[in-house]
Design a protein around this motif. Structure first.
Motif, PDB file in Angstrom:
ATOM      1  N   PHE A 142       0.890  -1.014  -0.041  1.00 10.07           N
ATOM      2  CA  PHE A 142       0.052  -0.031  -0.075  1.00 10.07           C
ATOM      3  C   PHE A 142       0.757   1.247   0.049  1.00 10.07           C
ATOM      4  O   PHE A 142       1.969   1.423   0.633  1.00 10.07           O
ATOM      5  N   VAL A 166       1.063   5.312   0.339  1.00 12.99           N
ATOM      6  CA  VAL A 166       0.649   6.688   0.704  1.00 12.99           C
ATOM      7  C   VAL A 166       1.316   7.645  -0.076  1.00 12.99           C
ATOM      8  O   VAL A 166       2.600   7.972   0.384  1.00 12.99           O
ATOM      9  N   GLU A 177      -9.274   4.451  -2.483  1.00 10.38           N
ATOM     10  CA  GLU A 177      -8.269   3.626  -1.834  1.00 10.38           C
ATOM     11  C   GLU A 177      -6.936   4.385  -2.153  1.00 10.38           C
ATOM     12  O   GLU A 177      -6.833   4.969  -2.874  1.00 10.38           O
ATOM     13  N   ALA A 226      -2.432   0.550  -4.485  1.00 13.01           N
ATOM     14  CA  ALA A 226      -1.865  -0.752  -3.774  1.00 13.01           C
ATOM     15  C   ALA A 226      -2.046  -1.941  -4.819  1.00 13.01           C
ATOM     16  O   ALA A 226      -2.531  -1.804  -5.751  1.00 13.01           O
ATOM     17  N   GLU A 259       1.036  -7.432   4.773  1.00 10.04           N
ATOM     18  CA  GLU A 259       0.823  -6.363   3.948  1.00 10.04           C
ATOM     19  C   GLU A 259       2.057  -5.259   4.447  1.00 10.04           C
ATOM     20  O   GLU A 259       2.305  -5.451   5.490  1.00 10.04           O
ATOM     21  N   HIS A 260       2.595  -4.374   3.264  1.00 10.94           N
ATOM     22  CA  HIS A 260       3.589  -3.669   3.849  1.00 10.94           C
ATOM     23  C   HIS A 260       3.062  -2.161   3.403  1.00 10.94           C
ATOM     24  O   HIS A 260       2.364  -2.102   2.169  1.00 10.94           O
ATOM     25  N   VAL A 261       3.424  -1.173   4.014  1.00  8.11           N
ATOM     26  CA  VAL A 261       2.652   0.284   3.925  1.00  8.11           C
ATOM     27  C   VAL A 261       4.101   0.936   3.605  1.00  8.11           C
ATOM     28  O   VAL A 261       4.877   0.998   4.647  1.00  8.11           O
ATOM     29  N   GLU A 273      -7.592  -1.330   4.725  1.00 11.26           N
ATOM     30  CA  GLU A 273      -6.277  -1.155   4.343  1.00 11.26           C
ATOM     31  C   GLU A 273      -5.826   0.192   4.178  1.00 11.26           C
ATOM     32  O   GLU A 273      -4.648   0.554   4.433  1.00 11.26           O
ATOM     33  N   SER A 274      -6.418   0.813   3.244  1.00 12.53           N
ATOM     34  CA  SER A 274      -6.130   2.051   2.926  1.00 12.53           C
ATOM     35  C   SER A 274      -6.513   3.003   4.196  1.00 12.53           C
ATOM     36  O   SER A 274      -5.526   3.943   4.759  1.00 12.53           O
ATOM     37  N   ALA A 294      -3.370   2.344   6.199  1.00 14.82           N
ATOM     38  CA  ALA A 294      -1.958   3.006   5.766  1.00 14.82           C
ATOM     39  C   ALA A 294      -2.146   4.339   5.983  1.00 14.82           C
ATOM     40  O   ALA A 294      -1.042   5.048   6.298  1.00 14.82           O
ATOM     41  N   LEU A 313      -1.123   5.252   9.563  1.00 15.01           N
ATOM     42  CA  LEU A 313       0.399   5.042   9.470  1.00 15.01           C
ATOM     43  C   LEU A 313       1.263   6.064   9.196  1.00 15.01           C
ATOM     44  O   LEU A 313       2.032   6.617   9.703  1.00 15.01           O
TER      45      LEU A 313
END
Length: 180
Positions: A44, A46, A70, A73, A117-119, A164-165, A168, A171
């Motif tokens: 994901f 940003v 979203e 991603a 998952e990785h952000v 997830e968004s 993200a 974070l």
């Protein structure tokens, strides 16, 4: 851990997911547990431009039967997560970023799924391509840029509902000092 797997069998799989059903011994005794496993971790992004605007994409999601706002991603498909994040940002928005920072990891729907998952936070953005053809392939209806507080306002107002968004953006907000 209080759970013990006694047996496991795959009941469905394709190139993206595997579903297995496990005979388990849990806190309440024996039972059956179904788990959806992502074959490859997701990423994901940003993306934050020099005007403090966040990039959001809108696309139709089959599973929910509705449009979804979203952050860019996608799946890693065996790639390094950073390389996958860079590819997804380019494919979905037509931008590259000079600065990349891993914000952290998370697990989607961890009560029923093994979905790591990785952000990433992407900055120093430069337009490099017309992404309209890849956007169409991915089902993206629009790409929009909005001030970070307005993106958070979409969450508050119920327009941005993708979990997830939301995570993200949280974070990123923590890293940027927007949330305490």
């Amino acid at each position: 851990m209080t759970w013990k797997t006694l047996a496991s069998r795959t009941v469905y799989e394709n190139r993206w997911i595997r579903v297995h059903e496990d005979d388990v011994e849990g806190p309440d005794g024996p039972g059956v547990y179904g788990v959806v496993e992502l074959r490859h971790p997701a990423v994901f992004v940003v993306a934050l431009d020099d005007e403090d605007r966040v990039c959001l994409v809108t696309l139709d999601r089959y599973a929910t039967g509705s449009a979804s706002i979203e952050v860019p991603a996608g799946g890693t498909d065996g790639e390094d997560p950073l390389a996958a994040a860079q590819r997804e940002l380019l494919e979905e928005t037509g931008f590259e970023a000079a600065e990349w920072e891993l914000l952290g990891g998370m697990h989607a729907l961890n009560g029923v799924a093994n979905a790591p998952e990785h952000v990433f936070l992407a900055r120093g953005l430069t337009p490099v391509a017309d992404a309209s053809s890849t956007q169409r392939e991915e089902g993206i209806d629009s790409v929009q840029w909005m001030p970070f507080p307005d993106a958070v306002g979409l969450i508050r107002g119920g327009s941005l509902t993708d979990g997830e968004s939301i995570a993200a953006l949280a974070l990123a907000g923590i890293r940027l000092g927007r949330f305490r």
